[in-house]
Scaffold this active site. Structure first.
Site, short mmCIF file in Angstrom:
data_model
loop_
_atom_site.label_atom_id
_atom_site.label_comp_id
_atom_site.label_asym_id
_atom_site.label_seq_id
_atom_site.Cartn_x
_atom_site.Cartn_y
_atom_site.Cartn_z
N MET A 1 3.39 1.33 -31.64
CA MET A 1 4.81 2.19 -31.30
C MET A 1 5.76 1.84 -32.36
O MET A 1 6.77 2.93 -32.65
CB MET A 1 5.26 1.41 -29.96
CG MET A 1 6.43 2.16 -29.46
SD MET A 1 7.17 1.43 -28.13
CE MET A 1 5.81 1.98 -26.81
N TYR B 1 -4.28 -2.61 -32.90
CA TYR B 1 -4.92 -2.45 -31.63
C TYR B 1 -6.22 -1.75 -31.75
O TYR B 1 -6.31 -0.88 -32.58
CB TYR B 1 -4.15 -1.37 -30.80
CG TYR B 1 -2.58 -2.03 -30.55
CD1 TYR B 1 -2.68 -3.40 -29.69
CD2 TYR B 1 -1.59 -1.30 -30.52
CE1 TYR B 1 -1.58 -3.84 -29.36
CE2 TYR B 1 -0.30 -1.94 -30.18
CZ TYR B 1 -0.31 -3.37 -29.58
OH TYR B 1 0.84 -3.50 -29.19
N ARG C 1 6.37 35.72 -26.87
CA ARG C 1 6.84 34.68 -26.43
C ARG C 1 8.30 35.29 -25.74
O ARG C 1 8.03 36.01 -24.65
CB ARG C 1 7.31 33.71 -27.52
CG ARG C 1 7.11 32.32 -27.44
CD ARG C 1 7.32 31.46 -28.77
NE ARG C 1 8.40 31.62 -29.57
CZ ARG C 1 8.52 31.10 -30.57
NH1 ARG C 1 7.81 30.22 -31.13
NH2 ARG C 1 9.67 31.13 -31.24
N LYS D 1 18.25 24.37 -35.74
CA LYS D 1 18.04 23.97 -34.52
C LYS D 1 17.13 22.69 -34.60
O LYS D 1 16.91 22.22 -35.80
CB LYS D 1 17.17 25.07 -33.81
CG LYS D 1 15.52 25.16 -34.47
CD LYS D 1 14.88 26.34 -34.10
CE LYS D 1 13.77 26.45 -35.04
NZ LYS D 1 13.03 27.73 -34.64
C1 LIG Z 1 12.86 28.23 -35.78
C2 LIG Z 1 13.24 29.93 -35.90
C3 LIG Z 1 13.38 30.33 -37.26
C4 LIG Z 1 13.06 29.66 -38.47
O1 LIG Z 1 11.66 29.76 -38.55
P1 LIG Z 1 11.09 28.88 -40.12
O2 LIG Z 1 9.55 29.34 -39.91
O3 LIG Z 1 11.46 27.55 -39.80
O4 LIG Z 1 11.93 29.61 -41.06
C5 LIG Z 1 13.85 31.64 -37.18
N1 LIG Z 1 14.09 32.55 -36.12
C6 LIG Z 1 13.91 31.82 -34.95
C7 LIG Z 1 14.18 32.87 -33.50
C8 LIG Z 1 13.37 30.70 -34.72
O5 LIG Z 1 13.22 30.16 -33.49
#
Ligand SMILES: *Cc1c(COP(=O)(O)O)cnc(C)c1O
Length: 399
Positions: free
Chosen positions: A339, A291, A157, A59
């Site tokens: 930036m 800055y 969550r 992801k």
């Molecule tokens: C991001 C994620 C993972 C991986 O988590 P890590 O801590 O990076 O290994 C696994 N499962 C789900 C549902 C996630 O959102």
């Protein structure tokens, strides 16, 4: 030129074009992605969970490392599943021609269910509305959708609440009997697996086991039951079940820094972030820098300009604290990160425009690591690598 297909960084280049592409010299900055390290990290993680299938979590553009090349390397190293958060990411993997199973989990109403069903993607259902949408998509597509059900074992969550689980399981089983879906997996996600000994771990495992029992009683026969992220994969064998889902550890970052760095887990950082000095100049003492003049030179000195800034993902919180290797020594960001650029004070040391500055890497050359940046900025190394901007080309080596 690149193989990232729609999720590409605009400046992405093949390793063959680096470091001195025909289009004009060394890039301003680049993130070098060591795919050999990634493959070896996958092997190290698989060795920790030998009985489980391996889902490479790619992801967020593979945590900033470039999704398609990383996914391909992970599959070469023995991953059989790819994990994406959004359906768009999952579809981009398929559009790039990647095989293997793909699971995605972050849906909102009206999402591309039908496209995912048709692309042979396993979709996650975390609520009744989502089951209704995937069932409708399966009907429209005339295909059986592959569905995984997610329970909220305590993270608070996504995922269905435990008291709603038996209901969701029953509804899924009905849709399965009707040939509209096949429930391929059941899963949950830990809240505190990165805190060794945290009491929530055992509690959440118990909630998950109970959910598995209830699903079995309802007649579900999933291919995979899974819960382990990187910390679970490395430190909680009881969480491995049929499949592990590591993300950050695959990129060579320790998921449990209080237990050790990457090398302690047999991992090697995959990303090295470098830039070429854009300016080196002498200035007198008492000269304000960047800055707000939060840094003022103590005496006559040399200032080097590093041409990356918060638009490239260098946190503004690194102002006055971020570490960087320049002219053979570790320095600290002088004054504010802007930036597009920041400054380091070289003291009496010499450097030339075009010399390399290493923001972070594996650490072998004395350069800082992403973990060092995380500590300097009050965040986690996950965020340091993931936030590196689209303006920084990813150059994949070992491909
Ligand atoms: C991001 C994620 C993972 C991986 O988590 P890590 O801590 O990076 O290994 C696994 N499962 C789900 C549902 C996630 O959102």
């Amino acid at each position: 030129m690149n193989d990232m297909n729609g999720v590409a960084h605009p400046g992405a280049v093949d390793s063959a074009d680096a470091p001195a592409g025909a289009s004009g010299g060394y890039p301003r900055a680049q993130a070098t992605i060591d795919l050999d390290a990634l493959r070896s990290n996958v092997a190290a993680l698989r060795a920790k969970a030998p009985g489980a299938a391996f889902m490479a979590v790619v992801k967020a553009d593979a945590y900033g490392h470039g999704m398609v090349p990383c996914a391909r390397a992970a599959l070469e190293a023995g991953a059989t599943w790819l994990g994406a958060a959004t359906p768009e990411e999952a579809l981009a993997l398929r559009a790039a021609g990647l095989g293997g199973r793909v699971l995605c989990w972050l849906w909102n109403p009206g999402g591309p269910w039908r496209a995912c069903v048709e692309a042979d993607i396993d979709v996650t259902v975390s609520a009744h509305w989502a089951l209704a949408e995937v069932v409708a998509a399966a009907r429209a597509a005339g295909r059986t959708a592959r569905v995984q059900l997610k329970i909220d074992a305590g993270l608070g969550r996504n995922g269905v609440q435990p008291d709603q689980w038996p209901d969701l399981v029953r509804a899924a089983r009905t849709a399965e009997r009707d040939g509209l879906i096949r429930v391929t997996g059941l899963w949950a996600h830990f809240s505190c697996a990165d805190e060794p000994g945290h009491p929530s771990v055992a509690r959440e495992l118990a909630v998950f086991r109970r959910a598995l029992d209830q699903a079995a009683a309802a007649g579900l026969t999933p291919e995979v039951r899974h819960m382990a992220n990187s910390p679970g994969t490395l430190t909680l064998p009881e969480s491995h079940f049929d499949l592990v889902r590591p993300g950050v550890a695959m990129y060579g970052i320790s998921p449990v820094p209080q237990l050790g760095g990457p090398a302690d887990f047999g991992l090697r950082p995959v990303m090295t972030l470098t830039a070429r000095l854009a300016s080196v100049k002498r200035v007198p003492g008492g000269h304000g820098v960047s800055y707000g003049h939060r840094y003022v030179t103590a005496g006559e000195t040399t200032l080097a300009l590093v041409p990356v800034g918060y638009a490239d993902g260098v946190p503004r919180h690194a102002s006055g604290t971020g570490p960087v290797l320049v002219a053979g020594r570790r320095r600290t960001v002088a004054g504010r990160v802007a930036m597009d650029q920041f400054v380091v004070d070289l003291g009496g040391d010499a450097a030339e425009p075009g010399d390399e500055a290493v923001l972070f890497g594996p650490g072998d050359r004395g350069e800082p690591t992403a973990e060092d940046w995380a500590r300097a900025c009050g965040t986690i190394a996950y965020e340091i690598v993931t936030r590196i901007g689209a303006r920084v080309p990813r150059v994949h080596t070992g491909g």
